[in-house]
Design an enzyme around this catalytic site. Sequence first.
Site, PDB file in Angstrom:
ATOM      1  CB  SER A 255      -0.894   0.009   1.237  1.00  7.81           C
ATOM      2  OG  SER A 255      -0.084   0.252   2.371  1.00  7.81           O
ATOM      3  CE  LYS A 256      -2.214   6.122  -2.538  1.00  9.96           C
ATOM      4  NZ  LYS A 256      -3.087   6.840  -3.399  1.00  9.96           N
ATOM      5  NE  ARG A 257      -2.711   4.538   4.497  1.00  7.60           N
ATOM      6  CZ  ARG A 257      -3.174   3.382   4.964  1.00  7.60           C
ATOM      7  NH1 ARG A 257      -2.768   2.928   6.118  1.00  7.60           N
ATOM      8  NH2 ARG A 257      -4.061   2.690   4.275  1.00  7.60           N
ATOM      9  CB  SER A 259       5.012  -0.690   0.220  1.00  5.68           C
ATOM     10  OG  SER A 259       3.898  -1.262   0.856  1.00  5.68           O
TER      11      SER A 259
END
Length: 497
Positions: A255-257, A259
């Site tokens: 996920s963006k948050r 990784s």
Amino acid sequence: MSVRVRIAPSPTGPFHIGTARTALFNMLFARRHGGTYIVRVEDTDVARSTSAFESDILAGLRWLGLGADEGVQLDGEVGDRGPYRQSQRTARYTEIAAQLHAQGSAYYCFCTPAELEAERTAREAAKLPPRYSNRCRSVDPNDAATRRAAGESAALRFRIPDGPVVIDDLVRGRVEIDAATLGGDLVILRADGSPLYHFTVVVDDVDMGITHVIRGEDHLSNTPKHILIFQALGATLPRFAHLPLILNADRTKMSKRKSQTALADYRAEGFLQEALINFLALLGWSTGSEDEVLPMDELVQRFDLDHVQKAGAVFDRQRLEWLNGQWIRKLAPADLLARLRPFYDDAATDGRIGRPARDEEILALIPLIQERIPLLSSAITLTDFFFTDGAAPDVATLTPKRWDVATTLAALEAARPIIADAIGEGDAVLLHADDPLEGTLRALAETHGWKAGDLFMALRVAATGRTATPPLFDSMRLLGRAAVLARIDAAIARLRG
Ligand code: GLU
């Protein structure tokens, strides 16, 4: 019928590595079957879409070699089935929505936000999943028309028929989903007339003659809604293929948050386009053989959907670095120079190296580093000492672990005249050939009862300021006599205190 596939990124964030993987699989599938690969932009979410994100995505696609055959490219649109940006297709969505309404597949819903909220809370209290009650289905169409004419606000809902929806997925096989789980009749136009994703995606796929929808597994639960809309439009269903999720090493969803997901960050670290393509191709697909280092043309020849796995694909950073190293080794020196150029320029600008690096200097370094760098950016830390004349390292750094200060000082003083004799200015590097300097210094170490490794470490740190460098003797030859002696003298002075 010729294959037509598409990717449909939403410009609501930076170009995501998962979008790149989806783009690649679509491109490979199109190439393999002599088809067309289309890029269109799903920018219906006006609040979150920006042209900066769109440019980032289009530039990233182009850099990877995944620019569109048809649709939106960095410098404009090509193709006669456009427009290819959803924000420019509103009239078309309104027209198709009217058609669905006219044929009874869609109806006006007058429920107010407060009423819908009350339904939601009631279901939540009863521990039921959220689902619209479909209550406006029973509004008489004539009444609905009168109420709308009187200015009452209404959304348009697509009527979800009862029964199972079957997805005949090219990766996952037969998947059956009960329409009752789809959350009730689906809003396709909001009260302000703006269209929603599940509707626009189908209109676009129909208008653009898409034959295969290849996208991430996160869309699998959306597909039944899409199939029902295709059917209501009397359109031929495309084939679907859902690609496995991309997972972190701990098997959680990437996920963006949590990784590093922005392609631009990988590019900035110095991953090559070839290595990223190679790596992304193997993210959920395998050749069925041991071969790992595969260029695009070979991927095209070998790619098929049969070897796409169902299980999540773990993003293995070490494998990516290994592949990148392999691809860096394959580059001709002039090509590697061109790729390194921006990294040296940035390093000179932000002061990581003391002055700009000239082409011939980088070319001279390439034989020393090409086999050693996993990333283009690694070249900077490995060679910064060529371009930086810093102060001598401190005494602790200059002194090898097993040595004391006095030994280090004695060793540098003894080695200095040998180096002064052996190295000139502008000497050619000897690469893997036996360097006579090495033999002389080994003999020196033996005479004094020093380990040669310690002596080389003392010289390495004195001459370069670093404990890890390209091969020591070649590094000194490239630095040249005057620079090496000046640095050794500065180190000796520092050790004398
Ligand atoms: N805009 C969607 C996304 O970025 C694409 C959906 C699709 O491929 O159908 O995930």
